[in-house]
Scaffold this motif. Structure first.
Motif, short mmCIF file in Angstrom:
data_model
loop_
_atom_site.label_atom_id
_atom_site.label_comp_id
_atom_site.label_asym_id
_atom_site.label_seq_id
_atom_site.Cartn_x
_atom_site.Cartn_y
_atom_site.Cartn_z
N GLY A 84 -45.92 -22.82 -36.79
CA GLY A 84 -44.85 -22.82 -35.81
C GLY A 84 -44.26 -21.45 -35.54
N MET A 85 -44.68 -20.45 -36.31
CA MET A 85 -44.18 -19.08 -36.09
C MET A 85 -45.04 -18.37 -35.06
SD MET A 85 -43.33 -17.70 -39.94
CE MET A 85 -44.98 -17.96 -40.52
N VAL A 86 -44.43 -17.43 -34.36
CA VAL A 86 -45.15 -16.55 -33.46
C VAL A 86 -45.01 -15.16 -34.06
CG1 VAL A 86 -45.34 -15.63 -31.13
CG2 VAL A 86 -44.64 -18.01 -31.48
N ILE A 87 -46.15 -14.55 -34.42
CA ILE A 87 -46.16 -13.27 -35.14
C ILE A 87 -46.84 -12.24 -34.25
CG2 ILE A 87 -46.89 -12.11 -37.23
CD1 ILE A 87 -47.08 -15.00 -38.49
N VAL A 88 -46.07 -11.24 -33.83
CA VAL A 88 -46.58 -10.19 -32.95
C VAL A 88 -46.72 -8.90 -33.76
CG1 VAL A 88 -46.18 -8.87 -30.84
CG2 VAL A 88 -45.40 -11.25 -30.99
N PRO A 89 -47.97 -8.43 -33.97
CA PRO A 89 -48.14 -7.17 -34.70
C PRO A 89 -47.58 -5.99 -33.91
CG PRO A 89 -50.19 -8.43 -34.62
CD PRO A 89 -49.23 -9.06 -33.66
N LEU A 90 -46.85 -5.12 -34.60
CA LEU A 90 -46.25 -3.94 -33.96
C LEU A 90 -46.83 -2.64 -34.51
CD1 LEU A 90 -42.49 -5.05 -33.95
CD2 LEU A 90 -44.18 -5.26 -32.11
N ALA A 91 -47.81 -2.74 -35.39
CA ALA A 91 -48.46 -1.56 -35.96
C ALA A 91 -49.97 -1.77 -35.88
CB ALA A 91 -48.02 -1.36 -37.42
N PRO A 92 -50.72 -0.68 -35.82
CA PRO A 92 -52.18 -0.83 -35.72
C PRO A 92 -52.78 -1.42 -36.99
CG PRO A 92 -51.57 1.49 -35.87
CD PRO A 92 -50.30 0.71 -35.80
N GLU A 93 -53.95 -1.99 -36.84
CA GLU A 93 -54.69 -2.50 -37.99
C GLU A 93 -54.92 -1.36 -38.98
OE1 GLU A 93 -56.21 -5.50 -40.04
OE2 GLU A 93 -55.88 -5.85 -37.91
N GLY A 94 -54.71 -1.63 -40.25
CA GLY A 94 -54.92 -0.60 -41.27
C GLY A 94 -53.74 0.32 -41.51
N ALA A 95 -52.61 0.09 -40.84
CA ALA A 95 -51.43 0.92 -41.06
C ALA A 95 -50.95 0.73 -42.51
CB ALA A 95 -50.31 0.55 -40.09
N SER A 96 -50.29 1.73 -43.06
CA SER A 96 -49.85 1.65 -44.46
C SER A 96 -48.79 0.59 -44.67
CB SER A 96 -49.35 3.02 -44.92
OG SER A 96 -48.28 3.45 -44.12
N VAL A 97 -48.05 0.26 -43.64
CA VAL A 97 -47.09 -0.84 -43.73
C VAL A 97 -47.34 -1.76 -42.52
CG1 VAL A 97 -45.27 0.36 -45.00
CG2 VAL A 97 -45.26 0.44 -42.52
N GLY A 98 -47.11 -3.04 -42.74
CA GLY A 98 -47.26 -4.00 -41.66
C GLY A 98 -45.92 -4.20 -40.99
N THR A 99 -45.87 -4.03 -39.69
CA THR A 99 -44.64 -4.22 -38.93
C THR A 99 -44.89 -5.30 -37.90
OG1 THR A 99 -44.17 -1.86 -39.22
CG2 THR A 99 -42.85 -3.04 -37.60
N TYR A 100 -44.00 -6.30 -37.87
CA TYR A 100 -44.20 -7.47 -37.03
C TYR A 100 -42.89 -7.92 -36.41
CZ TYR A 100 -48.49 -7.67 -39.72
OH TYR A 100 -49.68 -7.36 -40.30
N LYS A 101 -43.00 -8.49 -35.22
CA LYS A 101 -41.88 -9.24 -34.63
C LYS A 101 -42.25 -10.70 -34.86
CE LYS A 101 -39.77 -10.54 -30.30
NZ LYS A 101 -39.98 -10.48 -28.86
N ILE A 102 -41.42 -11.39 -35.63
CA ILE A 102 -41.71 -12.77 -35.98
C ILE A 102 -40.64 -13.68 -35.39
CG2 ILE A 102 -42.07 -14.42 -37.86
CD1 ILE A 102 -42.90 -12.05 -39.63
N THR A 103 -41.09 -14.73 -34.72
CA THR A 103 -40.17 -15.76 -34.23
C THR A 103 -40.35 -16.97 -35.14
OG1 THR A 103 -40.39 -14.94 -31.97
CG2 THR A 103 -39.48 -17.16 -32.25
N GLN A 165 -35.51 -14.53 -34.06
CA GLN A 165 -36.47 -13.44 -33.88
C GLN A 165 -36.10 -12.32 -34.83
OE1 GLN A 165 -36.57 -12.34 -29.72
NE2 GLN A 165 -38.27 -13.73 -29.38
N VAL A 166 -37.12 -11.82 -35.55
CA VAL A 166 -36.90 -10.85 -36.61
C VAL A 166 -37.96 -9.76 -36.53
CG1 VAL A 166 -36.88 -10.60 -39.13
CG2 VAL A 166 -35.95 -12.66 -38.09
N ILE A 167 -37.57 -8.54 -36.82
CA ILE A 167 -38.53 -7.47 -37.07
C ILE A 167 -38.70 -7.42 -38.58
CG2 ILE A 167 -39.01 -4.99 -36.98
CD1 ILE A 167 -39.07 -6.20 -34.20
N SER A 168 -39.94 -7.58 -39.05
CA SER A 168 -40.22 -7.54 -40.49
C SER A 168 -41.20 -6.43 -40.79
CB SER A 168 -40.81 -8.86 -40.97
OG SER A 168 -39.82 -9.86 -41.05
N ILE A 169 -40.94 -5.75 -41.88
CA ILE A 169 -41.82 -4.68 -42.35
C ILE A 169 -42.23 -5.02 -43.78
CG2 ILE A 169 -42.06 -2.21 -42.80
CD1 ILE A 169 -39.78 -1.78 -40.75
N PHE A 170 -43.54 -5.08 -44.01
CA PHE A 170 -44.08 -5.41 -45.32
C PHE A 170 -45.01 -4.30 -45.79
CE2 PHE A 170 -44.31 -9.29 -42.64
CZ PHE A 170 -43.44 -10.13 -43.31
#
Length: 183
Positions: A84-103, A165-170
Motif C-alpha cells: 500500500g506504500m508508494v516509494i519514489v527513489p530520489l537517489a541513483p542506484e548504488g548511491a551510498s545512502v538510499g533517499t526516498y519519498k514514501i507515501t 508523505q515522508v522523505i526517508s534516508i537510509f
C-alpha cells in the motif's frame, strides 16, 4: 566551446592557484615564457610534450586540464508499490545512502516493528506519521523530523485517516529491508 580550448585557461588557473608566475613555471618546465603564455592564451596548440612537464611541476594530472564529463543528474528509477506504500527513489542506484519519498497509507494499527543494522532519518512532508520506536509511539506532523538507530524495534505508518508523505534516508541495509524486501 571545444574541450581543448579549455586547456590553456585551466593551466593558467592551476598556475595561479599555486602562486606561481609565468616565468617561474616556464623555468621549472624548461620552456620559454612566451611559449607558456601562448599556450595559456590558446594561441598555441597543447601537446603532451609541453603539457607533461608543466603538469608535473604543478602537481596535477594532464586529465585535470580537460573538462570532466558531467553525468546526467536526473534520477530515473521506477516507482515501487509495496504493502500500500508508494516509494519514489530520489537517489541513483548504488548511491551510498538510499533517499526516498514514501507515501504511507492510513492504517488503524501500526505494523509489526522491525530491527536491522543502520540509521534512518526522516522528514514529514504531509499528513501524520506514526513512529513506533521501542516502547514509544510518536505521531510526527508536517515539518517534523526524526533520526533513530534501526537496531531499535521500529515501524512507520500513517496515523489518522489520510496518507503521510515522508522523505526517508537510509543506509544501504535499511534501504534493502524497507524498500526492496518484497522484490
Amino acid at each position: 566551446m571545444d574541450e581543448l580550448d579549455q586547456v590553456g585557461p585551466r593551466l593558467r588557473a592551476a598556475r595561479h592557484a599555486r602562486g606561481m608566475t609565468l616565468e617561474q613555471l616556464a623555468e621549472l618546465a624548461q620552456i620559454s615564457p612566451s611559449t607558456l603564455s601562448r599556450l595559456e592564451s590558446g594561441k598555441r596548440q597543447a601537446s603532451l610534450e609541453l603539457l607533461v612537464p608543466l603538469t608535473r611541476r604543478l602537481g596535477i594530472r594532464v586529465d585535470d586540464l580537460l573538462p570532466q564529463e558531467v553525468p546526467d543528474p536526473r534520477v530515473r528509477r521506477p516507482v515501487i508499490h509495496r504493502d500500500g506504500m508508494v516509494i519514489v527513489p530520489l537517489a541513483p542506484e548504488g548511491a551510498s545512502v538510499g533517499t526516498y519519498k514514501i507515501t504511507y497509507p492510513p492504517r488503524s494499527e501500526a505494523p509489526e516493528p522491525r530491527v536491522h543494522d543502520g540509521f534512518e532519518w526522516l522528514y514529514v512532508l504531509s499528513g501524520k506519521l506514526r513512529l513506533v520506536l521501542g516502547e514509544r509511539e510518536l505521531v510526527l506532523t508536517r515539518g517534523e523530523a526524526a533520526e533513530f538507530d534501526t537496531r531499535t524495534p521500529h515501524s512507520l505508518s500513517a496515523a489518522g485517516g489520510k496518507p503521510a508523505q515522508v522523505i526517508s534516508i537510509f543506509n544501504h541495509e535499511g534501504a534493502r529491508l524497507h524498500v526492496h524486501e518484497a522484490e
